[in-house]
Design a protein around this motif. Structure first.
Motif, PDB file in Angstrom:
ATOM      1  N   GLU A  85       1.236   2.877   7.097  1.00 10.17           N
ATOM      2  CA  GLU A  85       0.905   4.055   6.310  1.00 10.17           C
ATOM      3  C   GLU A  85      -0.505   4.518   6.628  1.00 10.17           C
ATOM      4  OE1 GLU A  85       1.542   5.499   1.684  1.00 10.17           O
ATOM      5  OE2 GLU A  85       1.615   3.390   2.209  1.00 10.17           O
ATOM      6  N   ARG A  86      -0.699   5.862   6.637  1.00 10.25           N
ATOM      7  CA  ARG A  86      -1.997   6.483   6.885  1.00 10.25           C
ATOM      8  C   ARG A  86      -2.585   6.086   8.228  1.00 10.25           C
ATOM      9  NH1 ARG A  86      -3.849   9.535   3.239  1.00 10.25           N
ATOM     10  NH2 ARG A  86      -5.942   9.508   4.128  1.00 10.25           N
ATOM     11  N   GLY A  87      -1.727   5.957   9.242  1.00  3.02           N
ATOM     12  CA  GLY A  87      -2.198   5.761  10.601  1.00  3.02           C
ATOM     13  C   GLY A  87      -2.750   4.392  10.917  1.00  3.02           C
ATOM     14  N   TRP A 126      -5.741  12.053   9.285  1.00  6.70           N
ATOM     15  CA  TRP A 126      -5.612  11.472   7.947  1.00  6.70           C
ATOM     16  C   TRP A 126      -6.821  11.843   7.122  1.00  6.70           C
ATOM     17  CZ3 TRP A 126      -1.010  10.022   6.767  1.00  6.70           C
ATOM     18  CH2 TRP A 126      -0.155   9.509   7.740  1.00  6.70           C
TER      19      TRP A 126
END
Length: 202
Positions: free
Chosen positions: A91-93, A202
Motif C-alpha cells: 500500500e502507498r507504493g 503518493w
C-alpha cells in the motif's frame, strides 16, 4: 504478422446514448474469445493477446470472473498469462528492494518469492495487498522497471482540440455520462504534456 481487433464492431454513427452501447459492451469478452478461436486456433496459429489486466487476472475476488482464458482453454488453447507489474507490492507504493538487482525489461515466472506478492498491487503500482497472489493470478510477471521510472504517453490537448478524433472522444465521453459539456480540454483527462508518470505520486 496479423493484427486482429478484439472488440465488437460498433456502428458509431448509430450510437446516440449509453443504452446504444450496452448490447456491445455486455459481451466484449465473449466476442474477444470468439475472434481468437476463429482467427487463431482454427488456423493452428499462435497469438499474443493484449487486453486490460482485469479481463485475464485469475482468481480475483472482485468483480466477474474473467472468461476469455477458460473459453480458449476449452477450445484447446495452451495459454501462458503474463501480467505487467512493478516493484511496489504494498500500500502507498511500498517498494520491494528485491527488484533492485533486476535489469528491466524481464519476464519472470510467478514462482518463489515473486509468486507470493499480491498481483493487483504489483499491477496498480501500489495497492492495498489483497488476494490473489501473483502465482494464483498469472504464470509470469513482465517487469519494466521501478514504479517511479514508468511513464505513459498520451495525446495532448493541443493535438486533439479542433480535430475530428478529438470531437469523437468528447462525444463518446458524453454518451458514457463521463462528461457534461465540451469543456473536456480543461479537464485532466487530456494532459498538456505527451509524457507523464504512469502512476500518481503518493
Amino acid at each position: 504478422m496479423r493484427i486482429l481487433g478484439g472488440d465488437p464492431y460498433i456502428d458509431r454513427d448509430k450510437v446516440e446514448d449509453e443504452q446504444d452501447v450496452i448490447p456491445y459492451a455486455s459481451h466484449r469478452d465473449d466476442w474477444y474469445a470468439q475472434v481468437v478461436k476463429e482467427e487463431v486456433l482454427a488456423k493452428n496459429h499462435r497469438a499474443l493477446l493484449i487486453m486490460g489486466a482485469m479481463h485475464f487476472l485469475r482468481n480475483s475476488p472482485d468483480g466477474p470472473r474473467p472468461s476469455i482464458e477458460p473459453k480458449l482453454r476449452r477450445a484447446g488453447a495452451k495459454t501462458y498469462l503474463i501480467m505487467f507489474g512493478t516493484n511496489t507490492p504494498g500500500e502507498r507504493g511500498d517498494v520491494d528492494h528485491r527488484f533492485d538487482s533486476w535489469t528491466a525489461p524481464v519476464i519472470a515466472p510467478a514462482s518463489g518469492w515473486i509468486g507470493e506478492l499480491p498481483a493487483q498491487s504489483l499491477i496498480e503500482g501500489g495497492y492495498p495487498p489483497t488476494k490473489p497472489n501473483l502465482r494464483d493470478a498469472a504464470d509470469a510477471i513482465l517487469y519494466l522497471g521501478p514504479r517511479e521510472s514508468l511513464m505513459k504517453v498520451s495525446m495532448t490537448r493541443a493535438q486533439l482540440e479542433g480535430t475530428p478524433y478529438g470531437a469523437e472522444i468528447i462525444r463518446g465521453l458524453k454518451i458514457r455520462m463521463i462528461l457534461q459539456s465540451d469543456a473536456v480540454f480543461a479537464d485532466a483527462l487530456f494532459p498538456e504534456k505527451e509524457e507523464s508518470p504512469q502512476f500518481p505520486a503518493w
